[in-house]
Design an enzyme around this catalytic site. Sequence first.
Site, short mmCIF file in Angstrom:
data_model
loop_
_atom_site.label_atom_id
_atom_site.label_comp_id
_atom_site.label_asym_id
_atom_site.label_seq_id
_atom_site.Cartn_x
_atom_site.Cartn_y
_atom_site.Cartn_z
N HIS A 10 0.83 -1.21 0.00
CA HIS A 10 0.00 0.00 0.00
C HIS A 10 0.87 1.26 0.00
CE1 HIS A 10 -3.15 2.66 2.13
NE2 HIS A 10 -3.55 2.49 0.89
N ARG A 11 0.66 2.10 -1.01
CA ARG A 11 1.47 3.33 -1.19
C ARG A 11 2.95 2.98 -1.14
NH1 ARG A 11 -1.88 7.24 3.06
NH2 ARG A 11 -3.90 6.26 2.72
N GLU A 37 0.49 -0.46 -4.81
CA GLU A 37 -0.59 0.51 -4.98
C GLU A 37 -0.02 1.90 -4.74
OE1 GLU A 37 -4.14 2.92 -3.44
OE2 GLU A 37 -2.18 2.57 -2.56
N ASP A 39 -1.07 6.42 -5.28
CA ASP A 39 -2.13 7.41 -5.52
C ASP A 39 -1.57 8.51 -6.42
OD1 ASP A 39 -4.06 6.49 -3.30
OD2 ASP A 39 -2.13 6.72 -2.27
N HIS A 52 -0.70 10.96 -1.82
CA HIS A 52 -2.03 10.56 -1.37
C HIS A 52 -2.97 11.73 -1.11
CE1 HIS A 52 -5.16 9.41 1.55
NE2 HIS A 52 -5.24 8.33 0.80
N GLU A 104 -4.09 4.41 -8.30
CA GLU A 104 -5.37 4.97 -7.86
C GLU A 104 -5.46 6.43 -8.28
OE1 GLU A 104 -6.51 4.98 -3.65
OE2 GLU A 104 -8.13 6.36 -4.17
N LYS A 106 -6.64 9.64 -7.62
CA LYS A 106 -7.16 10.27 -6.40
C LYS A 106 -7.59 11.70 -6.72
CE LYS A 106 -6.67 8.74 -2.42
NZ LYS A 106 -7.66 7.81 -1.84
N ASP A 223 -0.10 -2.10 4.25
CA ASP A 223 1.06 -1.26 4.55
C ASP A 223 2.28 -2.13 4.86
OD1 ASP A 223 -0.72 0.86 4.44
OD2 ASP A 223 -0.86 1.10 6.62
O1 G3P Z 1 -6.50 1.51 -3.10
C1 G3P Z 1 -6.80 1.14 -1.82
C2 G3P Z 1 -6.66 2.25 -0.81
O2 G3P Z 1 -5.44 2.89 -0.99
C3 G3P Z 1 -7.78 3.26 -0.88
O3 G3P Z 1 -7.78 4.16 0.19
O4 G3P Z 1 -7.31 6.33 1.26
O5 G3P Z 1 -5.60 4.56 1.30
O6 G3P Z 1 -6.12 5.76 -0.81
P1 G3P Z 1 -6.64 5.24 0.48
CA CA Z 2 -4.81 4.64 -2.35
#
Ligand code: G3P
Ligand code: CA
Length: 228
Positions: A10-11, A37, A39, A52, A104, A106, A223
């Site tokens: 994540h990120r 992943e 953003d 993000h 993503e 955003k 994460d």
């Molecule tokens: O893509 C999954 C997740 O990252 C979505 O929520 O707020 O962490 O971008 P957020």
């Molecule tokens: Ca995200």
Amino acid sequence: MDNSILKIGHRGAKGHLAENTLESIKKALQLGVDGIEIDVHRCASGQLVVFHDFTLDRMTNGTGEVSKHTLNQLKQVEVKGHCQIPTLSEVLTFVNNKCLLNIELKGHDTAEEASRLIAFFVEKKGWDYKNIIVSSFQKELLQTVFKINKNIPLGVLTDSNLDNAVAFAKTIKAVSIHPDYTMLTHEVVENLKKDFKVFTYTVNNLKPIKRIKSYGVDGVISDFPNRL
Ligand code: G3P
Ligand code: CA
């Protein structure tokens, strides 16, 4: 446990290093992820940057809206841990088709430039469409990507209404649904999997990781991808 469940950082590897930086992405790759992943937002000079929040304040020594800064200005800003904000182009170059990249969308007005960049990296830089997923909570952005390029795999994010997400996903021929993990049960996943892949977020603790994996999801976004 099913080893075919994709481990998605994540990120980058947010639990280890500053989110959405090349350092964090490098760490995720070192941890052996199947996917990453990130953003994206569009900055004032038009490029897509990997970040993000809509504002700089939480993660950097800067302040104000990301979209109101030019790329030059954003490159002067320091992300916590002496890092820089990368562009999507830099991330695509760095990851270089080595794993799945979940982009993503955003920020506002990100769909056209993301579609252009993805097509460029597939046509000129050796990326495969199968290693890309463009996801968003924002339907209009996904619809725009779908209109521009039907080869780009799409994922629908939801933290509120699965029926709505599924109905919309069918209209844009999405490949995956990306639900908040707290929405999932065995039955829910079974139903979603009739038509879609299921990539769920953000699962960090061992107990929920075990439970969610037992539902047979296709990928887990964490994460701490090393815990998957
Ligand atoms: O893509 C999954 C997740 O990252 C979505 O929520 O707020 O962490 O971008 P957020
Ligand atoms: Ca995200």
